[in-house]
Design a protein around this motif. Structure first.
Motif, PDB file in Angstrom:
ATOM      1  N   GLY A  89       0.803  -1.220   0.000  1.00 52.63           N
ATOM      2  CA  GLY A  89       0.000   0.000   0.000  1.00 52.63           C
ATOM      3  C   GLY A  89       0.830   1.262   0.000  1.00 52.63           C
ATOM      4  O   GLY A  89       0.321   2.350   0.313  1.00 52.63           O
ATOM      5  N   GLY A  90       2.113   1.121  -0.352  1.00 52.44           N
ATOM      6  CA  GLY A  90       3.004   2.267  -0.373  1.00 52.44           C
ATOM      7  C   GLY A  90       3.770   2.460   0.913  1.00 52.44           C
ATOM      8  O   GLY A  90       4.513   3.436   1.062  1.00 52.44           O
ATOM      9  N   PHE A  91       3.551   1.550   1.892  1.00 54.04           N
ATOM     10  CA  PHE A  91       4.231   1.572   3.188  1.00 54.04           C
ATOM     11  C   PHE A  91       3.926   2.844   3.977  1.00 54.04           C
ATOM     12  O   PHE A  91       4.684   3.217   4.882  1.00 54.04           O
ATOM     13  CB  PHE A  91       5.753   1.409   3.010  1.00 54.04           C
ATOM     14  CG  PHE A  91       6.115   0.183   2.215  1.00 54.04           C
ATOM     15  CD1 PHE A  91       5.892  -1.087   2.709  1.00 54.04           C
ATOM     16  CD2 PHE A  91       6.659   0.307   0.941  1.00 54.04           C
ATOM     17  CE1 PHE A  91       6.198  -2.212   1.967  1.00 54.04           C
ATOM     18  CE2 PHE A  91       6.980  -0.808   0.189  1.00 54.04           C
ATOM     19  CZ  PHE A  91       6.743  -2.084   0.712  1.00 54.04           C
ATOM     20  N   SER A  92       2.824   3.497   3.654  1.00 53.96           N
ATOM     21  CA  SER A  92       2.422   4.702   4.384  1.00 53.96           C
ATOM     22  C   SER A  92       1.017   5.107   3.950  1.00 53.96           C
ATOM     23  O   SER A  92       0.592   4.805   2.829  1.00 53.96           O
ATOM     24  CB  SER A  92       3.390   5.860   4.099  1.00 53.96           C
ATOM     25  OG  SER A  92       2.950   7.062   4.709  1.00 53.96           O
ATOM     26  N   ASP A  93       0.304   5.783   4.853  1.00 55.38           N
ATOM     27  CA  ASP A  93      -0.973   6.390   4.485  1.00 55.38           C
ATOM     28  C   ASP A  93      -0.811   7.880   4.191  1.00 55.38           C
ATOM     29  O   ASP A  93      -1.798   8.587   3.994  1.00 55.38           O
ATOM     30  CB  ASP A  93      -2.013   6.183   5.597  1.00 55.38           C
ATOM     31  CG  ASP A  93      -2.746   4.858   5.444  1.00 55.38           C
ATOM     32  OD1 ASP A  93      -2.708   4.273   4.349  1.00 55.38           O
ATOM     33  OD2 ASP A  93      -3.366   4.398   6.435  1.00 55.38           O
ATOM     34  N   ASP A  94       0.431   8.344   4.160  1.00 51.02           N
ATOM     35  CA  ASP A  94       0.722   9.718   3.761  1.00 51.02           C
ATOM     36  C   ASP A  94       1.076   9.705   2.275  1.00 51.02           C
ATOM     37  O   ASP A  94       2.133   9.175   1.897  1.00 51.02           O
ATOM     38  CB  ASP A  94       1.888  10.266   4.581  1.00 51.02           C
ATOM     39  CG  ASP A  94       2.230  11.707   4.237  1.00 51.02           C
ATOM     40  OD1 ASP A  94       1.764  12.207   3.180  1.00 51.02           O
ATOM     41  OD2 ASP A  94       2.988  12.334   5.006  1.00 51.02           O
ATOM     42  N   PRO A  95       0.216  10.243   1.405  1.00 48.70           N
ATOM     43  CA  PRO A  95       0.504  10.211  -0.028  1.00 48.70           C
ATOM     44  C   PRO A  95       1.867  10.776  -0.392  1.00 48.70           C
ATOM     45  O   PRO A  95       2.517  10.289  -1.321  1.00 48.70           O
ATOM     46  CB  PRO A  95      -0.629  11.039  -0.626  1.00 48.70           C
ATOM     47  CG  PRO A  95      -1.766  10.866   0.336  1.00 48.70           C
ATOM     48  CD  PRO A  95      -1.106  10.836   1.685  1.00 48.70           C
ATOM     49  N   ALA A  96       2.325  11.782   0.327  1.00 48.38           N
ATOM     50  CA  ALA A  96       3.631  12.371   0.027  1.00 48.38           C
ATOM     51  C   ALA A  96       4.755  11.374   0.279  1.00 48.38           C
ATOM     52  O   ALA A  96       5.732  11.330  -0.482  1.00 48.38           O
ATOM     53  CB  ALA A  96       3.848  13.630   0.865  1.00 48.38           C
ATOM     54  N   GLU A  97       4.635  10.576   1.334  1.00 51.33           N
ATOM     55  CA  GLU A  97       5.652   9.573   1.613  1.00 51.33           C
ATOM     56  C   GLU A  97       5.650   8.469   0.554  1.00 51.33           C
ATOM     57  O   GLU A  97       6.707   7.960   0.173  1.00 51.33           O
ATOM     58  CB  GLU A  97       5.439   8.978   3.003  1.00 51.33           C
ATOM     59  CG  GLU A  97       5.711   9.954   4.134  1.00 51.33           C
ATOM     60  CD  GLU A  97       5.566   9.314   5.499  1.00 51.33           C
ATOM     61  OE1 GLU A  97       5.195   8.105   5.571  1.00 51.33           O
ATOM     62  OE2 GLU A  97       5.808  10.001   6.509  1.00 51.33           O
ATOM     63  N   VAL A  98       4.464   8.115   0.077  1.00 52.85           N
ATOM     64  CA  VAL A  98       4.370   7.119  -0.993  1.00 52.85           C
ATOM     65  C   VAL A  98       5.020   7.665  -2.262  1.00 52.85           C
ATOM     66  O   VAL A  98       5.737   6.956  -2.974  1.00 52.85           O
ATOM     67  CB  VAL A  98       2.906   6.728  -1.249  1.00 52.85           C
ATOM     68  CG1 VAL A  98       2.815   5.686  -2.365  1.00 52.85           C
ATOM     69  CG2 VAL A  98       2.264   6.177   0.017  1.00 52.85           C
ATOM     70  N   ALA A  99       4.790   8.941  -2.540  1.00 52.35           N
ATOM     71  CA  ALA A  99       5.392   9.563  -3.715  1.00 52.35           C
ATOM     72  C   ALA A  99       6.913   9.625  -3.596  1.00 52.35           C
ATOM     73  O   ALA A  99       7.632   9.433  -4.589  1.00 52.35           O
ATOM     74  CB  ALA A  99       4.825  10.967  -3.918  1.00 52.35           C
ATOM     75  N   ASP A 100       7.414   9.891  -2.396  1.00 48.70           N
ATOM     76  CA  ASP A 100       8.870   9.901  -2.191  1.00 48.70           C
ATOM     77  C   ASP A 100       9.467   8.538  -2.525  1.00 48.70           C
ATOM     78  O   ASP A 100      10.542   8.450  -3.151  1.00 48.70           O
ATOM     79  CB  ASP A 100       9.195  10.274  -0.747  1.00 48.70           C
ATOM     80  CG  ASP A 100       8.945  11.742  -0.437  1.00 48.70           C
ATOM     81  OD1 ASP A 100       8.829  12.540  -1.392  1.00 48.70           O
ATOM     82  OD2 ASP A 100       8.855  12.082   0.761  1.00 48.70           O
ATOM     83  N   LEU A 101       8.780   7.468  -2.117  1.00 50.96           N
ATOM     84  CA  LEU A 101       9.244   6.122  -2.439  1.00 50.96           C
ATOM     85  C   LEU A 101       9.226   5.900  -3.949  1.00 50.96           C
ATOM     86  O   LEU A 101      10.166   5.320  -4.517  1.00 50.96           O
ATOM     87  CB  LEU A 101       8.372   5.078  -1.746  1.00 50.96           C
ATOM     88  CG  LEU A 101       8.642   3.622  -2.120  1.00 50.96           C
ATOM     89  CD1 LEU A 101      10.068   3.219  -1.763  1.00 50.96           C
ATOM     90  CD2 LEU A 101       7.626   2.703  -1.438  1.00 50.96           C
ATOM     91  N   ALA A 102       8.164   6.359  -4.604  1.00 44.04           N
ATOM     92  CA  ALA A 102       8.052   6.201  -6.055  1.00 44.04           C
ATOM     93  C   ALA A 102       9.216   6.890  -6.767  1.00 44.04           C
ATOM     94  O   ALA A 102       9.759   6.358  -7.745  1.00 44.04           O
ATOM     95  CB  ALA A 102       6.724   6.764  -6.541  1.00 44.04           C
ATOM     96  N   VAL A 103       9.615   8.057  -6.281  1.00 46.85           N
ATOM     97  CA  VAL A 103      10.752   8.763  -6.880  1.00 46.85           C
ATOM     98  C   VAL A 103      12.022   7.938  -6.721  1.00 46.85           C
ATOM     99  O   VAL A 103      12.803   7.782  -7.673  1.00 46.85           O
ATOM    100  CB  VAL A 103      10.919  10.148  -6.219  1.00 46.85           C
ATOM    101  CG1 VAL A 103      12.241  10.786  -6.655  1.00 46.85           C
ATOM    102  CG2 VAL A 103       9.745  11.058  -6.577  1.00 46.85           C
ATOM    103  N   GLU A 104      12.234   7.382  -5.545  1.00 48.32           N
ATOM    104  CA  GLU A 104      13.428   6.566  -5.311  1.00 48.32           C
ATOM    105  C   GLU A 104      13.427   5.320  -6.194  1.00 48.32           C
ATOM    106  O   GLU A 104      14.472   4.910  -6.718  1.00 48.32           O
ATOM    107  CB  GLU A 104      13.502   6.169  -3.841  1.00 48.32           C
ATOM    108  CG  GLU A 104      13.815   7.318  -2.893  1.00 48.32           C
ATOM    109  CD  GLU A 104      14.011   6.852  -1.477  1.00 48.32           C
ATOM    110  OE1 GLU A 104      15.157   6.504  -1.120  1.00 48.32           O
ATOM    111  OE2 GLU A 104      13.021   6.806  -0.719  1.00 48.32           O
TER     112      GLU A 104
END
Length: 269
Positions: A89-104
């Protein structure tokens, strides 16, 4: 994402829109399994969150394997295949944190991610929150293929109406594809295809339709999830148990030789 990365992302997207057959996406859990699948001629390889988690001694779907997932992507990204990463689920419920992972992940060479709305407690993420994750990821990495997974059928009950509603919400949020694991009934598969303009991904299962039938139903991507990992695990245990019970090894004609596995290693590894 670099110019090369963007062109690879386009190539991955195009695999979902071929008129001839769905994209068959096998799922790896480490470097060797990914490299072996690529060597067998698969142009794209996904990861399996269960395999990554189990190999690290952690439960799947609990949001505990962000570091392991990113480490594997950095290990196999940019290889001779297109890489899609299962990020639960992106390892977070904070969309910004999920987006940071996507960038990495994009920087590591991934061209796609699988982002699910199922939770460890058996519930579903609220559709607005999951849609926000999708939108934020696409804003951060527009070329990254976001395969938005809903677990409406995976959790049981065959909820076609809720599935259609969530698929519509995720499409509106900017997803590039949608994934409904647990679908095996042709009528439900057809209903999911009709519910979205995006390419539909389903799991291949022993009791499900053939690839040919799935193509006829309009499915555009077929993945294997954790099946290959579980098969490998079962084969290993069964081989050891058979030797213990019978005193001899079963036939190993299909097992890769030492040199073949050694050849899968990356230069300098």
């Amino acid at each position: 994402m670099s110019t090369v990365g963007a062109s690879l992302a386009i190539a991955f997207r195009e695999l979902h829109h071929r008129p001839s057959a769905p994209l068959l996406l096998p799922n790896a859990w480490d470097h060797a399994s990914a490299a072996a699948l690529a060597a067998a001629g698969f142009p794209a390889v996904g990861t399996t969150s269960l395999g990554v988690a189990a190999a690290a001694g952690l439960p799947d779907g609990a949001g505990l394997t962000r570091a392991e997932t990113l480490r594997l992507a950095r290990r196999i990204g940019g290889g001779p295949f297109l890489l899609s990463v299962d990020i639960e689920g992106g390892f977070s419920d904070d969309p910004a944190e999920v987006a940071d992972l996507a960038v990495e992940l994009a920087e590591a060479g991934a061209v796609g991610v699988n982002l699910e709305d199922g939770r460890a407690d058996g519930a579903l993420t609220p559709p607005r929150l999951h849609a926000a994750k999708i939108t934020t990821v696409k804003s951060a990495v527009p070329s990254l293929f976001v395969n938005a997974r809903t677990d409406t059928h995976w959790l049981g009950g065959g909820r076609d109406a809720e599935t259609a509603s969530r698929l519509a919400a995720y499409q509106d949020a900017g997803a590039d594809g949608v994934f409904v694991p647990g679908l095996t009934d042709p009528a439900s598969i057809a209903a999911a295809v009709d519910a979205t303009a995006l390419p539909l991904n389903v799991l291949a299962t022993p009791d499900g339709p053939s690839l040919t039938r799935l193509a006829e139903l309009g499915v555009r991507r077929v993945s294997l999830g954790s099946l290959l990992f579980r098969l490998a695990l079962g084969a290993a245990v069964n081989t050891a148990a058979s030797l213990r019970a019978n005193g001899v090894l079963p036939p190993t004609s299909s097992v890769p030789g030492y040199a073949a596995v050694q050849a899968l290693a990356s230069p300098g590894s």
